[in-house]
Design a protein around this motif. Sequence first.
Motif, PDB file in Angstrom:
ATOM      1  N   LEU A 110       0.812  -1.231   0.190  1.00 14.80           N
ATOM      2  CA  LEU A 110      -0.078  -0.182   0.073  1.00 14.80           C
ATOM      3  C   LEU A 110       0.944   1.108   0.114  1.00 14.80           C
ATOM      4  O   LEU A 110       1.782   1.398   1.023  1.00 14.80           O
ATOM      5  CB  LEU A 110      -0.829  -0.086   1.301  1.00 14.80           C
ATOM      6  CG  LEU A 110      -2.026   0.785   1.288  1.00 14.80           C
ATOM      7  CD1 LEU A 110      -3.153   0.696   0.428  1.00 14.80           C
ATOM      8  CD2 LEU A 110      -2.794   0.951   2.873  1.00 14.80           C
ATOM      9  N   PHE A 111       0.662   2.072  -1.039  1.00 18.74           N
ATOM     10  CA  PHE A 111       1.560   3.339  -1.144  1.00 18.74           C
ATOM     11  C   PHE A 111       0.704   4.526  -0.441  1.00 18.74           C
ATOM     12  O   PHE A 111      -0.568   4.543  -0.792  1.00 18.74           O
ATOM     13  CB  PHE A 111       1.836   3.694  -2.323  1.00 18.74           C
ATOM     14  CG  PHE A 111       2.848   2.594  -3.129  1.00 18.74           C
ATOM     15  CD1 PHE A 111       2.391   1.373  -3.532  1.00 18.74           C
ATOM     16  CD2 PHE A 111       4.332   3.216  -3.073  1.00 18.74           C
ATOM     17  CE1 PHE A 111       3.515   0.498  -3.962  1.00 18.74           C
ATOM     18  CE2 PHE A 111       5.298   2.242  -3.638  1.00 18.74           C
ATOM     19  CZ  PHE A 111       4.862   0.823  -3.806  1.00 18.74           C
ATOM     20  N   LYS A 119       3.739   9.897  -5.670  1.00 19.08           N
ATOM     21  CA  LYS A 119       3.302   8.538  -5.358  1.00 19.08           C
ATOM     22  C   LYS A 119       2.990   7.361  -6.517  1.00 19.08           C
ATOM     23  O   LYS A 119       3.575   6.502  -6.942  1.00 19.08           O
ATOM     24  CB  LYS A 119       2.033   8.510  -4.577  1.00 19.08           C
ATOM     25  CG  LYS A 119       1.625   7.187  -3.811  1.00 19.08           C
ATOM     26  CD  LYS A 119       0.851   7.622  -2.708  1.00 19.08           C
ATOM     27  CE  LYS A 119       0.008   9.132  -2.833  1.00 19.08           C
ATOM     28  NZ  LYS A 119      -1.453   9.146  -3.126  1.00 19.08           N
ATOM     29  N   THR A 120       2.276   8.110  -7.524  1.00 16.03           N
ATOM     30  CA  THR A 120       1.954   7.286  -8.699  1.00 16.03           C
ATOM     31  C   THR A 120       3.034   7.025  -9.547  1.00 16.03           C
ATOM     32  O   THR A 120       3.150   5.652  -9.967  1.00 16.03           O
ATOM     33  CB  THR A 120       0.869   8.122  -9.258  1.00 16.03           C
ATOM     34  OG1 THR A 120      -0.074   8.545  -8.781  1.00 16.03           O
ATOM     35  CG2 THR A 120       0.264   7.145 -10.604  1.00 16.03           C
ATOM     36  N   THR A 121       4.068   7.879  -9.855  1.00 17.09           N
ATOM     37  CA  THR A 121       5.196   7.574 -10.471  1.00 17.09           C
ATOM     38  C   THR A 121       6.085   6.398  -9.790  1.00 17.09           C
ATOM     39  O   THR A 121       6.628   5.660 -10.245  1.00 17.09           O
ATOM     40  CB  THR A 121       6.373   8.873 -10.723  1.00 17.09           C
ATOM     41  OG1 THR A 121       5.148   9.967 -11.053  1.00 17.09           O
ATOM     42  CG2 THR A 121       7.181   8.824 -11.519  1.00 17.09           C
ATOM     43  N   LEU A 221       3.015  -4.466   3.419  1.00 15.85           N
ATOM     44  CA  LEU A 221       3.986  -3.500   3.622  1.00 15.85           C
ATOM     45  C   LEU A 221       3.255  -2.242   3.086  1.00 15.85           C
ATOM     46  O   LEU A 221       2.333  -2.113   2.360  1.00 15.85           O
ATOM     47  CB  LEU A 221       5.088  -3.494   2.614  1.00 15.85           C
ATOM     48  CG  LEU A 221       6.381  -2.954   2.854  1.00 15.85           C
ATOM     49  CD1 LEU A 221       7.023  -3.715   4.101  1.00 15.85           C
ATOM     50  CD2 LEU A 221       7.264  -3.431   1.726  1.00 15.85           C
ATOM     51  N   LYS A 222       3.405  -1.084   4.238  1.00 14.37           N
ATOM     52  CA  LYS A 222       2.763   0.104   3.621  1.00 14.37           C
ATOM     53  C   LYS A 222       4.009   1.208   3.613  1.00 14.37           C
ATOM     54  O   LYS A 222       4.738   1.260   4.677  1.00 14.37           O
ATOM     55  CB  LYS A 222       2.099   0.543   4.988  1.00 14.37           C
ATOM     56  CG  LYS A 222       0.691  -0.150   5.216  1.00 14.37           C
ATOM     57  CD  LYS A 222      -0.148   0.134   6.523  1.00 14.37           C
ATOM     58  CE  LYS A 222       0.481  -0.650   7.664  1.00 14.37           C
ATOM     59  NZ  LYS A 222      -0.329  -0.422   8.908  1.00 14.37           N
ATOM     60  N   ILE A 223       3.984   1.878   2.386  1.00 14.86           N
ATOM     61  CA  ILE A 223       5.075   2.679   2.336  1.00 14.86           C
ATOM     62  C   ILE A 223       4.853   4.003   2.038  1.00 14.86           C
ATOM     63  O   ILE A 223       3.750   4.543   1.422  1.00 14.86           O
ATOM     64  CB  ILE A 223       5.835   2.369   0.899  1.00 14.86           C
ATOM     65  CG1 ILE A 223       6.435   0.656   1.123  1.00 14.86           C
ATOM     66  CG2 ILE A 223       6.906   3.304   0.507  1.00 14.86           C
ATOM     67  CD1 ILE A 223       7.112   0.153  -0.269  1.00 14.86           C
ATOM     68  N   PHE A 224       5.453   5.070   2.759  1.00 11.43           N
ATOM     69  CA  PHE A 224       4.960   6.494   2.686  1.00 11.43           C
ATOM     70  C   PHE A 224       6.040   6.958   1.642  1.00 11.43           C
ATOM     71  O   PHE A 224       7.234   6.624   1.731  1.00 11.43           O
ATOM     72  CB  PHE A 224       5.268   6.969   4.155  1.00 11.43           C
ATOM     73  CG  PHE A 224       5.329   8.381   4.273  1.00 11.43           C
ATOM     74  CD1 PHE A 224       4.106   9.153   4.012  1.00 11.43           C
ATOM     75  CD2 PHE A 224       6.487   9.426   3.914  1.00 11.43           C
ATOM     76  CE1 PHE A 224       4.150  10.546   3.933  1.00 11.43           C
ATOM     77  CE2 PHE A 224       6.622  10.799   4.072  1.00 11.43           C
ATOM     78  CZ  PHE A 224       5.179  11.502   4.130  1.00 11.43           C
ATOM     79  N   VAL A 225       5.407   7.581   0.744  1.00  7.89           N
ATOM     80  CA  VAL A 225       6.354   8.558  -0.353  1.00  7.89           C
ATOM     81  C   VAL A 225       6.144   9.953   0.317  1.00  7.89           C
ATOM     82  O   VAL A 225       5.213  10.687   0.069  1.00  7.89           O
ATOM     83  CB  VAL A 225       5.470   8.332  -1.678  1.00  7.89           C
ATOM     84  CG1 VAL A 225       6.342   8.980  -2.779  1.00  7.89           C
ATOM     85  CG2 VAL A 225       5.410   6.834  -1.930  1.00  7.89           C
ATOM     86  N   GLY A 226       7.551  10.394   0.377  1.00 11.16           N
ATOM     87  CA  GLY A 226       7.702  11.947   0.632  1.00 11.16           C
ATOM     88  C   GLY A 226       8.518  12.539  -0.404  1.00 11.16           C
ATOM     89  O   GLY A 226       9.294  12.079  -0.991  1.00 11.16           O
TER      90      GLY A 226
END
Length: 303
Positions: A110-111, A119-121, A221-226
């Motif tokens: 999960l992003f 995020k999408t890229t 997995l939960k990944i945070f995109v910063g």
Amino acid sequence: MFDKLRSALKALSKAITERTLDEKEVDKLLWDFKVALMESDVAYEVVEELTSRLKGEIVGTKIQRSMNSSDYIKERLMNVVKEIFSGAKQFDMLDMIKKKNALGEPFIILFLGVNGTGKTTTIAKSANILKKSGFSVILACSDTHRAGAIEQLTEHANRLSVKVISQKYGADPAAVARDAVLHAKSRKIDVVLIDTAGRMQTSKNLMEEMAKITRVVNPDLKIFVGDALAGNDAVSQAKEFQEFTNFDAAILTKTDADVKGGAALSIAYVTGKPIIYLGTGQSYDDLVAFNVDSFVSSLFEEK
Ligand code: GDP
């Protein structure tokens, strides 16, 4: 018999070759590092905490007379920074995927992150890496709010020749994610990458939506995109997502732009989670594994 004399001589030579760092000198030196860290966009609270922790450890320590005290403090600070990154529980994502797949189950990622961070890229880049590593991939468009989100993800999926699951705008994002997982299970697809919304009426709504998707698909997995360019904003976003979603890792995008690295350090420090990849450009291959040593060296290199 000569023990006493030997140790007395040793103490004497030490006193000549060593000196004690006092508070005044440490304060003065740390001030320069404080300014340098802030110039590198490290969040103020992180700079304060790091330097006061270091001060507590250094005042009163003895260093060789021949040693430059600034070099000594720089090295100590580099070690503290390295510890922040290495302290986070590291993991090998590809290895985790293989283990889950060995159980006959798809691996679900999960992003999370606000709109515009990349995020999408990043999902498209991750699909590219995974495909190159031999995994089959499916994308789920669980951002059913932002106009254009479905078309954007579908475009990436077409270019990468991977399947995408989507419904209409306004559909239940958790239902879209569940569809993708069911599809992956029935077709034996190895990895499900879920795109999520990044902005809603209120941030409470957004966090509730993330919680619902999490409950429904139970991601591995939960990944945070910063966004590295977002500076302190990226840090407050990371804090909020951390509080509500307890993500496992972070990916920092746009590090190819003229960024000084502060956001990576701040995010790692405030969340205690590992940074696993860096986005380094706009093409699919521009996602590189995060390397603590080279990152820390670049943070401290003379400009
Ligand atoms: P989202 O709203 O979070 O899904 O963001 P997008 O994936 O649409 O990305 C927003 C913009 O950032 C796009 O123009 C991307 O090409 C760009 N972008 C994403 N990642 C990177 C990166 O690592 N480097 C650079 N230079 N641009 C990036």
